[in-house]
Write a protein that holds these residues in place. Structure first.
Motif, short mmCIF file in Angstrom:
data_model
loop_
_atom_site.label_atom_id
_atom_site.label_comp_id
_atom_site.label_asym_id
_atom_site.label_seq_id
_atom_site.Cartn_x
_atom_site.Cartn_y
_atom_site.Cartn_z
N TYR A 105 0.84 -1.20 0.00
CA TYR A 105 0.00 0.00 0.00
C TYR A 105 0.88 1.25 0.00
O TYR A 105 0.65 2.19 -0.77
N GLU A 106 1.87 1.27 0.86
CA GLU A 106 2.75 2.44 0.96
C GLU A 106 3.58 2.61 -0.30
O GLU A 106 3.90 3.72 -0.71
N GLN A 107 3.93 1.50 -0.94
CA GLN A 107 4.71 1.56 -2.17
C GLN A 107 3.90 2.14 -3.33
O GLN A 107 4.41 2.98 -4.09
N TRP A 108 2.64 1.73 -3.45
CA TRP A 108 1.86 2.07 -4.63
C TRP A 108 0.82 3.16 -4.40
O TRP A 108 0.50 3.92 -5.33
N ILE A 109 0.27 3.26 -3.18
CA ILE A 109 -0.81 4.21 -2.93
C ILE A 109 -0.32 5.46 -2.22
O ILE A 109 -0.58 6.58 -2.64
N GLY A 110 0.40 5.27 -1.12
CA GLY A 110 0.87 6.40 -0.32
C GLY A 110 0.82 6.05 1.15
O GLY A 110 0.79 4.87 1.52
N PRO A 111 0.82 7.04 2.04
CA PRO A 111 0.77 6.78 3.48
C PRO A 111 -0.38 5.83 3.82
O PRO A 111 -1.50 5.99 3.35
N TYR A 112 -0.09 4.82 4.63
CA TYR A 112 -1.04 3.76 4.90
C TYR A 112 -2.25 4.24 5.69
O TYR A 112 -2.12 4.89 6.72
N ASP A 113 -3.41 3.90 5.18
CA ASP A 113 -4.67 4.21 5.85
C ASP A 113 -5.31 2.86 6.17
O ASP A 113 -5.81 2.17 5.29
N GLU A 114 -5.30 2.48 7.45
CA GLU A 114 -5.79 1.17 7.85
C GLU A 114 -7.24 0.94 7.43
O GLU A 114 -7.66 -0.17 7.11
N SER A 115 -8.01 2.00 7.41
CA SER A 115 -9.42 1.86 7.04
C SER A 115 -9.60 1.52 5.58
O SER A 115 -10.69 1.09 5.16
N ALA A 116 -8.53 1.68 4.79
CA ALA A 116 -8.64 1.37 3.37
C ALA A 116 -8.72 -0.12 3.11
O ALA A 116 -9.18 -0.56 2.06
N ALA A 117 -8.23 -0.92 4.07
CA ALA A 117 -8.25 -2.37 3.92
C ALA A 117 -9.42 -2.92 4.71
O ALA A 117 -9.29 -3.27 5.88
N SER A 118 -10.57 -2.98 4.09
CA SER A 118 -11.77 -3.43 4.79
C SER A 118 -11.67 -4.89 5.17
O SER A 118 -11.34 -5.72 4.34
#
Length: 283
Positions: free
Chosen positions: A266-279
Motif C-alpha cells: 500500500y505504501e509503495q503504490w498508494i501512499g501513506p497507509y490508511d488502515e481503514s482502506a483495507a476493509s
C-alpha cells in the motif's frame, strides 16, 4: 471507481515481466482433455499450465499500468501473492473494461481472474464472484487551479465542464447528480482532457488522483476540490462458482494483511497507509 466496472473498448496484449517467456508449470496435473486446464496447489483449476492469467484494463495507475516495459501496480502485486501461493507465475491480459461487467473473458476461459480496481456491486455479482474487499475507495473532484472550483456543487453552479471515465462508478455518480459529463475512454484520457482544457474538472477514483499528483507538473496545475465517500470497495473477480480460486485469493489477502505485506505494498503504490482502506469485511 465504479459503479460499473468497465473502462474501454479495445483489446491489447500486456503481461508482466514474464511476457513472451516460456513459463514453467508448477502444477499437479496435465491438461484436461485438451482444454489446457491444469490443477495448481490447493486444487485450483487454471486455464493455462504454470500461470495465473489475469484480465485487467490498462492503464489504471496506481493499480496497474506499464512502467519501464512491465505491467506493475498495487493490484498486480497483490495477485502476484496469489500466484506465489499457487506455485505459478502471473500473466496479464489487457482487455476491454466492458467484459468485467459480464465476466466474458472468465467464462470463455481466457482468464482465471480479473483485477482492475473494480468496485463490488450487486449488479456485477450477478455475473462474477468477488473476493473479499481489499480496498476502500472514494471519488475525487480534480480541478484546474485556475477554475475557482472548490466542490462538486461549484461545478454545477458555475456550469464548469466536467469529465469522467466511461462506464465507471464515478461517471455513474455524477450522472446521478444531474451532470452530463464528457466521457473519456481511459484514465489517461481523463487526465489529458484536463491538461488540454477539454474539461476544467474531472471526477475519478481518489487513488488515481493521488498517483497523478505525484508528478510535479500535475501538482502545480491541478488540485483536489473535494473527496466524495461513495462507500465503494474494490474486489477481484473469478468465474461464478470458482470457489477454489476465490478462497485462494481471499487467503492471500488475509495473509498479506496479517503479516504486514499489504501495508508495505500500500505504501509503495498508494501512499501513506490508511488502515481503514483495507476493509476486513467480506463482500
Amino acid at each position: 471507481m465504479k459503479t460499473l466496472l468497465g473502462r474501454r473498448t479495445r483489446v491489447l496484449a500486456a503481461t508482466t515481466a514474464t511476457a513472451g517467456m516460456v513459463l514453467l508449470a508448477a502444477c499437479t496435473s496435465t491438461d484436461d482433455g485438451g482444454s489446457g486446464s491444469t490443477t495448481a496447489a490447493g486444487g485450483v483449476e487454471l486455464v493455462k499450465a504454470g500461470q495465473l492469467t489475469t484480465c485487467t484494463h490498462l492503464p489504471y495507475p496506481p493499480f496497474q499500468s506499464e512502467i519501464d516495459g512491465k505491467v506493475q501496480g498495487f493490484d498486480v502485486a497483490l495477485i502476484d501473492l496469489v500466484a506465489d501461493d499457487l506455485g505459478v507465475k502471473q500473466q496479464i491480459l489487457d482487455t476491454p473494461f466492458e467484459n468485467f461487467k459480464t465476466g466474458a473473458f472468465l467464462n470463455s476461459g481466457e482468464c482465471d481472474l480479473a483485477a482492475a480496481g473494480m468496485t463490488i456491486t450487486d449488479e456485477r455479482k450477478k455475473n462474477v464472484d468477488f473476493s473479499d474487499p481489499y480496498f476502500n475507495a472514494t471519488q475525487a473532484v480534480l480541478v484546474d487551479k485556475d477554475s475557482g472550483v472548490t466542490s462538486l456543487a461549484d461545478v454545477k453552479s458555475e456550469n464548469v465542464k466536467l469529465g469522467a471515465q466511461a462506464q465507471t462508478t464515478g461517471e455513474d455518480y455524477v450522472k446521478g447528480q444531474g451532470f452530463d459529463p464528457v466521457s473519456f475512454e481511459s484514465s489517461d484520457a481523463v487526465l489529458n482532457g484536463l491538461r488540454t482544457g477539454q474539461v476544467k474538472a474531472v471526477v475519478i477514483d481518489y487513488p488515481v488522483v493521488q498517483g497523478w499528483l505525484k508528478d510535479k507538473a500535475n501538482a502545480d496545475a491541478f488540485t483536489v476540490a473535494e473527496q466524495i465517500d461513495t462507500g465503494e470497495e474494490y474486489g477481484f473477480t473469478v468465474k461464478k462458482g470458482n470457489t477454489a480460486l476465490q478462497k485462494a485469493v481471499n487467503k492471500a489477502l488475509a495473509d498479506a494483511k496479517a503479516d504486514g505485506t499489504y501495508k508495505k505494498l500500500y505504501e509503495q503504490w498508494i501512499g501513506p497507509y490508511d488502515e481503514s482502506a483495507a476493509s476486513p469485511a467480506a463482500s
